[in-house]
Design a protein around this motif. Sequence first.
Motif, PDB file in Angstrom:
ATOM      1  N   GLN A 288      67.272  71.703   9.240  1.00 18.89           N
ATOM      2  CA  GLN A 288      68.543  72.520   9.342  1.00 18.89           C
ATOM      3  C   GLN A 288      68.648  72.698   7.486  1.00 18.89           C
ATOM      4  N   GLU A 289      68.534  72.728   7.431  1.00 21.99           N
ATOM      5  CA  GLU A 289      69.381  72.547   5.839  1.00 21.99           C
ATOM      6  C   GLU A 289      68.822  73.481   5.367  1.00 21.99           C
TER       7      GLU A 289
ATOM      8  N   GLN B 237      64.174  60.763   7.940  1.00 25.13           N
ATOM      9  CA  GLN B 237      64.973  62.071   8.429  1.00 25.13           C
ATOM     10  C   GLN B 237      65.980  62.130   9.013  1.00 25.13           C
ATOM     11  N   ARG B 238      66.633  63.266   9.629  1.00 21.35           N
ATOM     12  CA  ARG B 238      67.659  62.764  10.558  1.00 21.35           C
ATOM     13  C   ARG B 238      67.168  64.221  11.721  1.00 21.35           C
TER      14      ARG B 238
ATOM     15  N   GLN C  74      76.533  81.734  12.199  1.00 22.29           N
ATOM     16  CA  GLN C  74      75.504  81.946  13.531  1.00 22.29           C
ATOM     17  C   GLN C  74      74.883  80.968  13.704  1.00 22.29           C
ATOM     18  N   PRO C  75      74.553  80.410  15.109  1.00 19.81           N
ATOM     19  CA  PRO C  75      73.582  79.608  15.249  1.00 19.81           C
ATOM     20  C   PRO C  75      72.608  79.911  14.618  1.00 19.81           C
ATOM     21  N   ALA C  76      72.074  77.875  15.321  1.00 19.94           N
ATOM     22  CA  ALA C  76      70.417  78.581  15.292  1.00 19.94           C
ATOM     23  C   ALA C  76      70.224  76.831  16.705  1.00 19.94           C
ATOM     24  N   LEU C  77      68.439  77.062  16.850  1.00 27.67           N
ATOM     25  CA  LEU C  77      68.628  76.292  17.914  1.00 27.67           C
ATOM     26  C   LEU C  77      66.569  76.202  17.489  1.00 27.67           C
TER      27      LEU C  77
ATOM     28  N   TYR D 120      69.724  81.699   6.679  1.00 24.49           N
ATOM     29  CA  TYR D 120      70.358  82.407   7.898  1.00 24.49           C
ATOM     30  C   TYR D 120      72.466  81.350   7.521  1.00 24.49           C
ATOM     31  N   ASN D 121      72.956  81.004   6.422  1.00 22.85           N
ATOM     32  CA  ASN D 121      74.058  81.036   6.979  1.00 22.85           C
ATOM     33  C   ASN D 121      74.784  80.383   8.263  1.00 22.85           C
ATOM     34  N   LEU D 122      73.683  78.626   8.915  1.00 18.44           N
ATOM     35  CA  LEU D 122      74.647  79.204   9.648  1.00 18.44           C
ATOM     36  C   LEU D 122      75.773  77.970  10.066  1.00 18.44           C
ATOM     37  N   ASN D 123      76.364  77.866  11.211  1.00 16.14           N
ATOM     38  CA  ASN D 123      77.316  77.291  11.325  1.00 16.14           C
ATOM     39  C   ASN D 123      77.140  75.876  11.880  1.00 16.14           C
TER      40      ASN D 123
END
Length: 499
Positions: A340-341, A422-423, A154-157, A347-350
């Motif tokens: 994000q990492e 940081q990224r 799933q995505p994340a914002l 959350y199993n982000l894609n």
Amino acid sequence: MLGKLKQDMNSHQLHRIKKLKYQLKNAESYDEWKSIALKLDEETGSQEWKYDNSSPYFNAEVISYRLNLLRKYRNQKRVLDALYLLQEGLTHDIANIGHPMLFTVSYVGTKQLIEDYVEEVSHCLTFIAISTCQTLSIPQKIHFFETCQKAYGQPALMFSGGATLGLFHTGVCKALMEQDLMPKVLSGSSAGAIMAGMLGTSRLADIPDILKGEQFFSEAFHFRRLSDILKGDGGLADVKYLKNFLIENLGDLTFAEAYKKSGLHTNVAVAPYDASQNPRIMNAYTAPNLMVWSAVLASCAVPVLFPPVRLTSKRYDGIYTPYMANAKWVDGSVRSDFPQEKMARLYNLNYTIASQVNPHVVPFMQSDQSRYRKDLLSWPQRILRRQGKVVAMGLMDFTRERLGRVPPVRRLLDHGYGIVGQRYYGDVNIIGGFNLRNYGYMLQNPRPQLFKLLQQEGERATWPKISSIEIHARIGKTIQHCLEMLQYQEQQHLTKTTV
């Protein structure tokens, strides 16, 4: 190919393109923007690019083969074959179709082959889920789609810091919600934590009202008198005003309670004042009993502007208690603007969408075209950026060796390492196009006119990214809709059986 088309344009075409670009820049809604953008794609020759499958950025042969096979299986109602093929390649970037450079040529959409493939995968998933497909039972279908959901992710914002410039995030949210593209995983640091907290403590039906802005019109920034500042017991701004604003708008909710209310996974980035410890993300998994307003307050505690704060949690009997009583916390964006990492593991982000307005970051952000260029002319800039980072880290190391024992200097250097190291990019990046005027808004309390201005900038920055986000999100949304439909059917069947 596009370069040649541009060379062949006559003066009338160039005039029309210039006029359309002006209209595009000043569009008032996404529908208006998209209509103009499609005309621009026609005028510039980008529509022809869409039908040319040759590209160094994705494997057209793999996608074409899978597309034809999926169509064949669906038309022939070969359910098990379609299911097998879907499971074989259930990832949002199969054959590299999610590469950012595939979304930089045309204003709307990407290669037609990619759009057709995503559409066909969605059709096949829907075909398996519908009631006329009886090869599988409803429990078997539910198991298949639950597996698909885990495999696809799933995505994340992610919302960056940026003080009052964070109102830009409201425009990003508004644009995504209008297209039904709002992710269920959110993160925020500093001003972005306020945005994430506002959404994460609200019911879905209330979010459109929040995005109208009235809740933001408050005296959250209140600067202290010089005599108080000189006492050395706080920052330039009075933290009590910000605390009252957060409690009033985020309510008496822990992260666990907020998730139950909103259904959104809210993540707030905070950093220990003691920089020898790593920054953390607070959410319903890592800190279920922590008060959301408390975490957001800590994430907003920008060094110098606000003092470090202690966190507050709520015990099982409703009593407020200190969270890690001996620790103080500061602004999360200093060392972990986009965590994000850590979120990917939870959350199993894609893929991630980054809304970036941090004033010390935006001037150095690159477009996708600049980031992924590999031609010889891009080398000087790449070398300069990398060496600039090395030099900055070297200067901080040099200073640490000589002045590292002085606590204020050591903390300043630790924050410096965090900022430089940081990224700041996500997979899709929505970046504020700010000028010097915008920096004057940074520490102003939000007012209707300023809110409208920054929200509109957020919307306009998001519209060019909608095509990319749609293609990333479509298969995941189809899986979710199919699963919800099947679970409802199973529940209805159980109810009838019980009766």
